[in-house]
Design a protein around this motif. Sequence first.
Motif, short mmCIF file in Angstrom:
data_model
loop_
_atom_site.label_atom_id
_atom_site.label_comp_id
_atom_site.label_asym_id
_atom_site.label_seq_id
_atom_site.Cartn_x
_atom_site.Cartn_y
_atom_site.Cartn_z
N LEU A 17 32.69 29.80 -46.20
CA LEU A 17 32.98 31.15 -45.96
C LEU A 17 33.44 31.69 -47.44
O LEU A 17 33.26 33.16 -47.67
CB LEU A 17 34.62 31.22 -45.18
CG LEU A 17 34.19 31.25 -43.75
CD1 LEU A 17 35.76 30.99 -43.20
CD2 LEU A 17 33.44 32.36 -43.22
N ASP A 20 30.03 33.53 -50.42
CA ASP A 20 29.58 34.90 -50.61
C ASP A 20 30.67 35.63 -51.73
O ASP A 20 30.03 36.26 -52.66
CB ASP A 20 29.75 35.85 -49.44
CG ASP A 20 28.70 35.34 -48.42
OD1 ASP A 20 27.62 34.98 -48.68
OD2 ASP A 20 29.23 35.23 -47.17
N THR A 39 27.29 24.85 -50.30
CA THR A 39 28.32 25.33 -49.34
C THR A 39 29.70 24.44 -49.20
O THR A 39 30.60 24.95 -48.78
CB THR A 39 27.82 25.62 -47.78
OG1 THR A 39 27.38 24.61 -47.45
CG2 THR A 39 26.73 26.89 -47.92
N GLN A 65 32.18 31.53 -34.01
CA GLN A 65 31.72 31.84 -35.30
C GLN A 65 32.76 32.35 -36.15
O GLN A 65 33.71 33.19 -36.14
CB GLN A 65 30.61 32.70 -35.40
CG GLN A 65 29.86 32.64 -34.57
CD GLN A 65 28.63 31.54 -35.42
OE1 GLN A 65 28.75 30.15 -35.24
NE2 GLN A 65 27.94 31.81 -36.25
N LEU A 67 34.52 33.94 -39.43
CA LEU A 67 33.85 35.53 -39.95
C LEU A 67 34.53 35.58 -41.37
O LEU A 67 34.06 36.43 -42.21
CB LEU A 67 34.39 36.55 -39.06
CG LEU A 67 33.79 36.67 -37.61
CD1 LEU A 67 34.36 37.57 -36.75
CD2 LEU A 67 32.31 36.69 -37.71
N GLY A 68 35.84 34.99 -41.64
CA GLY A 68 36.34 35.02 -42.89
C GLY A 68 37.79 34.40 -42.96
O GLY A 68 38.18 33.67 -41.94
N SER A 95 38.23 36.40 -47.86
CA SER A 95 36.62 36.45 -47.94
C SER A 95 36.21 36.87 -46.50
O SER A 95 36.89 35.87 -45.61
CB SER A 95 35.99 35.31 -48.48
OG SER A 95 34.84 35.38 -48.53
N ARG A 97 32.73 36.99 -44.25
CA ARG A 97 31.13 37.26 -44.35
C ARG A 97 30.54 38.69 -44.40
O ARG A 97 30.84 39.62 -43.72
CB ARG A 97 30.68 36.44 -43.25
CG ARG A 97 31.01 35.21 -42.92
CD ARG A 97 29.74 34.55 -42.95
NE ARG A 97 29.91 33.00 -42.71
CZ ARG A 97 29.77 31.97 -43.48
NH1 ARG A 97 29.22 32.36 -44.62
NH2 ARG A 97 29.84 30.68 -43.43
N GLU A 99 28.34 39.95 -42.88
CA GLU A 99 27.65 40.49 -41.66
C GLU A 99 28.89 41.10 -40.87
O GLU A 99 28.72 41.81 -39.79
CB GLU A 99 26.76 39.60 -40.96
CG GLU A 99 27.43 38.26 -40.41
CD GLU A 99 27.37 37.19 -41.54
OE1 GLU A 99 27.51 36.20 -41.23
OE2 GLU A 99 26.93 37.44 -42.71
#
Length: 169
Positions: A17, A20, A39, A65, A67-68, A95, A97, A99
């Motif tokens: 995560l 990015d 990663t 999922q 997401l952050g 952080s 993602r 998307e």
Amino acid sequence: MNIRKAVLADKFTLSALCVDVQHLHAENHPGIFKIPKNTDFAAVFFEDMLADPQVVVYVAEENGQALGYILCKLMERAENPFTYTMRYLLIDQISVRPEAHRKGVGAALIERAVTLAAELELPHIQLIPGDLTQTPMFFSRNWDLKNSTIVSGETLNEKAPLRDFLWAR
């Protein structure tokens, strides 16, 4: 969306995560920040953080999922000749993602940090801006996310950058 406390088994998820935002930091400040090679580059770091009793990490998920995440540290400074004793919550990392940007994930993570600060009866929350061009900011314990004010003068919305948030009643 579900916000939950991270556990040791999340160390690889947390590492992935933060890739990015780590890339953004490295692109903007290559003399300071490293470019992640894979990663799982920070898995050991997150393992250490998750074992630290002064650290709490929350993960935002939706439909299974991740997401952050947000990494919060309880900070305690002893009184010294310059400052009084101070206890506060440091938002060390956040952080989301790409998307999942502009979908309320970051705001939900910040709101969970605000709740944690209230649970710990901490009078302040500190945020260190990731762009390194601004000084650290302390926020009042009287956070009100619905009636917020922003340093830049804007109202709280999806367009305001995280580093500009300053909530107060």
